[in-house]
Enzyme design. Sequence first.
Site, mmCIF file in Angstrom:
data_model
loop_
_atom_site.group_PDB
_atom_site.id
_atom_site.type_symbol
_atom_site.label_atom_id
_atom_site.label_comp_id
_atom_site.label_asym_id
_atom_site.label_seq_id
_atom_site.Cartn_x
_atom_site.Cartn_y
_atom_site.Cartn_z
ATOM 1 N N GLY A 68 -8.687 -16.257 1.993
ATOM 2 C CA GLY A 68 -7.693 -16.320 0.931
ATOM 3 C C GLY A 68 -7.654 -17.704 0.343
ATOM 4 N N GLY A 69 -6.764 -17.890 -0.626
ATOM 5 C CA GLY A 69 -6.676 -19.174 -1.283
ATOM 6 C C GLY A 69 -6.213 -20.266 -0.341
ATOM 7 N N LYS A 114 -3.937 -16.485 9.993
ATOM 8 C CA LYS A 114 -4.490 -17.209 8.848
ATOM 9 C C LYS A 114 -4.557 -18.678 9.181
ATOM 10 C CE LYS A 114 -4.086 -16.106 4.597
ATOM 11 N NZ LYS A 114 -3.685 -15.822 3.215
ATOM 12 N N ASP A 116 0.011 -15.258 -6.615
ATOM 13 C CA ASP A 116 -1.389 -14.847 -6.438
ATOM 14 C C ASP A 116 -1.469 -13.356 -6.147
ATOM 15 O OD1 ASP A 116 -4.111 -14.931 -6.282
ATOM 16 O OD2 ASP A 116 -4.182 -15.890 -4.302
#
Length: 939
Positions: A669-670, A688, A786
């Site tokens: 992911g970003g 994450k 996002d």
Amino acid sequence: MASSKFLLLPLALLLVALSFVPNFTSASLEEANALQKWKASLQIPNNSQIVSSWTPLPTNTSVPTSCPSWFGISCNADGNINMLNLSRSELKGTLHQFPFSILGNLTHFELSVNSFFGPIPPEIGLLSKLVYLNFSTNQFSGVIPPTIGKLSQLTVLIFFKNDLTGSIPRELGNMNSLIDLELSHNQLNGSIPSSLGDLKSLNILYLHRNQLSGPIPNELGNMKSLTELDLGSNQLNGSIPSSLKNLISLQILNLCVNKLSGHIPQGIGSLQLFRLVLGKNKLSGKLPDDLCQGGKLQRFSVSENQLSGHIPRGLWNCSTLIRVRFDFNQFHGYISNTFGVYPSLKFFDVSHNKFHGQLSQNWGKCKNLTALKMAYNKISGSIPREFGNSIKVLDLSSNHLVGQIPKELGEMKGLLNLNLSDNNLSGVIPQELGSLHGLLTLDLSKNMINGSLQRYIVDWVRINHIYLSNNKLSGKIPSEIGKLSQLNVLDLSWNSLTKEIPSEIGSLKSLEMMNLSHNKLSGSIPNGFSNLPRGIHIDLSYNELRGPVPVYAAFLNVSGEALQGNDCLCGNVTGLKLCESQIIMKKKNHFHHKLILVTIVPLFAALLLGLFMCGLIAYRRRKRTSPQNPSGEEGGKFFSITSFDGQAMYDEIIKATNDFDDAYCIGMGGYGTVYKAELQPNNLVAVKKLHSSSENDDHIGFLNEVRALTNIRHKNIVKLYGYCFHARHSFLIYEYLEKGSLKSLLSSDITARELDWLKRVRIVRAVANGLAYMHHDCTPRIIHRDISGANILLDSDYGAHISDFGTAKLLKLDSSNWTAVVGTYGYIAPELAYTMLATEKCDVFSFGVVALEVIMGKHPGELISSLPTLSIDNLLLANVGDRRIPPPSSLVEKLAHSILNVSRACLKYNPHERPTMRQVTELLSVDDRLWMKRHVSVT
Ligand SMILES: *[C@@H]1O[C@H](CO)[C@@H](O)[C@H](O)[C@H]1NC(C)=O
Ligand SMILES: *[C@@H]1O[C@H](CO)[C@@H](O)[C@H](O)[C@H]1NC(C)=O
Ligand SMILES: *[C@@H]1O[C@H](CO)[C@@H](O)[C@H](O)[C@H]1NC(C)=O
Ligand SMILES: *[C@@H]1O[C@H](CO)[C@@H](O)[C@H](O)[C@H]1NC(C)=O
Ligand SMILES: *[C@@H]1O[C@H](CO)[C@@H](O)[C@H](O)[C@H]1NC(C)=O
Ligand SMILES: *[C@@H]1O[C@H](CO)[C@@H](O)[C@H](O)[C@H]1NC(C)=O
């Protein structure tokens, strides 16, 4: 009057007497001088024998020479020039100054293979004694002068390979002596004059490669002496005249590449033909029964016609055959009962027909066979062990062959091209095929071949093309592949290849196309790829590759499609997330002081606090009280930031992910890379790992944010269990959702088909609900920034959950310049380009894109900008809906249409005109209530 006659007679007698003096006759001197003049008009190479030998003649007549000893010239007994042969003399020029009227005694005239241009003058008709005329392979243009018809002694007329235009003069029919007429390779048009039928002595008639049209005249059947008739590559139409069966001397008949239609007349097969070529016409019906009855047939082609029926029985015993083409017709029949044993056969093509049955073992008896092509039939059974060891090309593709590839094929040492694609072959690629050292093309694609690619592939030292896509190959790609220095095409797509791509592939210097898509290749894009040339076509999509897309030449213009479906791949490519390094670089440009924090704080943390400082977040696992209700308050597991023992938590996650091994990576992911971690059996979480986390100098404030986010409980938002900060790794711990992202489900045809219309409607509503909750029911409001297909995760029941909610806020990514990086290309609201201020309306826009994506089954692309101006009537499910799934019932269709209308409103260019998420949920459910009402009242 009478006296003058008396005076003239002695004078005439004197002249006749003088002419018998044996020296240069006035005629040949005149001829030679005239030729000199013509020569002066030509371009002649300096070293030519013409330059050196065509010297001016002595003007005194006492030299007893009867003929100039010039290159290319000879004379008859009378001393007249009768032969002029300047073949292959690199001459350039025209015949404008050629002395036709003076060279009347010429019998042989040859100018072949030069660069003469311009017209052939009609004066050529003056060369009345001409027997042989050859102007072939020049650039003569214009028409064939009809005066040529006067050359009644001409036996050979050769004009092939020029630029002659116009039609064939019918006067040619007057040339009774003609034996050989070759006008091929010109641009002659019009029809073939029937007068040619009068050429009773003609042996050879070549009119091929012109633009002749109209029918083949029946009269051609009168040319009793004809042995070779070639009318190929014209535009002749009509049918093949049955009079051709009268050409009893005919040995070669070539009518290929025309527009001939109708049947092949009976009787032609009985001629003593050894070559019968009728390919590329529009012939139909069955083949005549008498084929090969003449007993000499060697080359036979009827390819690319519309012929049908069985192959005549007579061909079974036609043992003279060398080259046979039946390809691209509609012949049928049981193949093993159709063809016999042909000892001289070299080339045999029955591709693109309807033959069925199994292949006979007889092909192994055709010892001289070099090419056997049977592609696109309905041939079943297994591949025979033997095809004769002379074979160079074997094409059995697109049939129904089963079983294994026989290892005996490895004995066909001369094999250049092996194509067995599109069958039902199984088993492994036999190791014996490694001994096919001359192989240039191997196509085994579209079968069920399993096993792995072995290192013997290096023995295919000359190979150019390897097609193995759509099989069941597994294991790794052998690094030896890098030694195939001649390889142009490598297609291993749609298999189950695993492990890393060998770096050695980069040494394939001749590679133009490499397709490794749709496998299970892992690891990063190897360094070796830096050697691959720019412009090479690469497809690595749908693998498990991870890490950054390198900036190698081969990737400079790479498209997003070529890399999509690799959830852990990052880089500055459309459709991929930027990599950590690129984000940091971006930051560096705008926030100098923050860069210092990024690097200094972890260092300090490590130095001052020891090895780790996890412990901010703790984990408490509650026993599941009601497995039936896992989404309830009491169900499942969660993390609390108030409890204790971050150390244990940290250790457990490091252990479960094998210290963040790539093998556990499930996405990128970003903000970080996502790993799957099984903390206890059946207790999966998504971890994450953040790219950069320690810029939060205000730890207390940060913890409060985390606490707020972990307290959010909404069924359409992925739960954040907790956060762990450590000098080495910082990570967020989330709920794990089985089906993965909406983006990846829609990108595969198989999983997209599982998402029926009702499921899609529910997904859009769930996303709307989750967003409305965050925008309107949380204090403070939370903006996502996002929203994209990659951030919508689906559980096992296809329930949608928005992930990464609040992460932007959590990581203090709210500085204005950040927004451009945070969003995903293709989902970002247009105003972000200039205001730099993310609002709820930015999320509304991104939601509109996602909603359209769900309905269309793909990113709406260009449609986004044209949408506000598009009329409602064009925005119909029938026009834009995903065609991979069947149309919905009319009730569900109504719901889908309301989604289309809502997304239209969400994509308004002006943010103030977009609805709020609260309004969106209401718009979507109004229709729902109406529908419910009507539905209930109807039933
Ligand atoms: C041929 O000879 C002419 C005259 O001597 C000269 O000008 C010309 O360059 C020569 N051409 C070549 C190709 O040698
Ligand atoms: C004629 O030819 C002879 C033999 O080549 C030569 O010797 C003589 O000089 C020539 N005469 C003239 C006038 O050119
Ligand atoms: C003309 O010369 C070539 C060789 O330069 C020869 O092959 C050809 O047969 C000759 N043609 C005739 C008509 O003698
Ligand atoms: C051929 O040569 C003879 C003898 O020189 C001459 O009389 C006759 O005119 C020539 N024929 C032609 C057609 O020029
Ligand atoms: C097979 O090919 C070879 C070489 O071209 C030739 O000499 C031989 O006659 C051919 N065999 C038959 C049976 O035609
Ligand atoms: C991505 O690529 C574009 C064009 O190639 C470039 O303008 C942009 O600066 C790049 N972004 C980053 C973060 O490298």
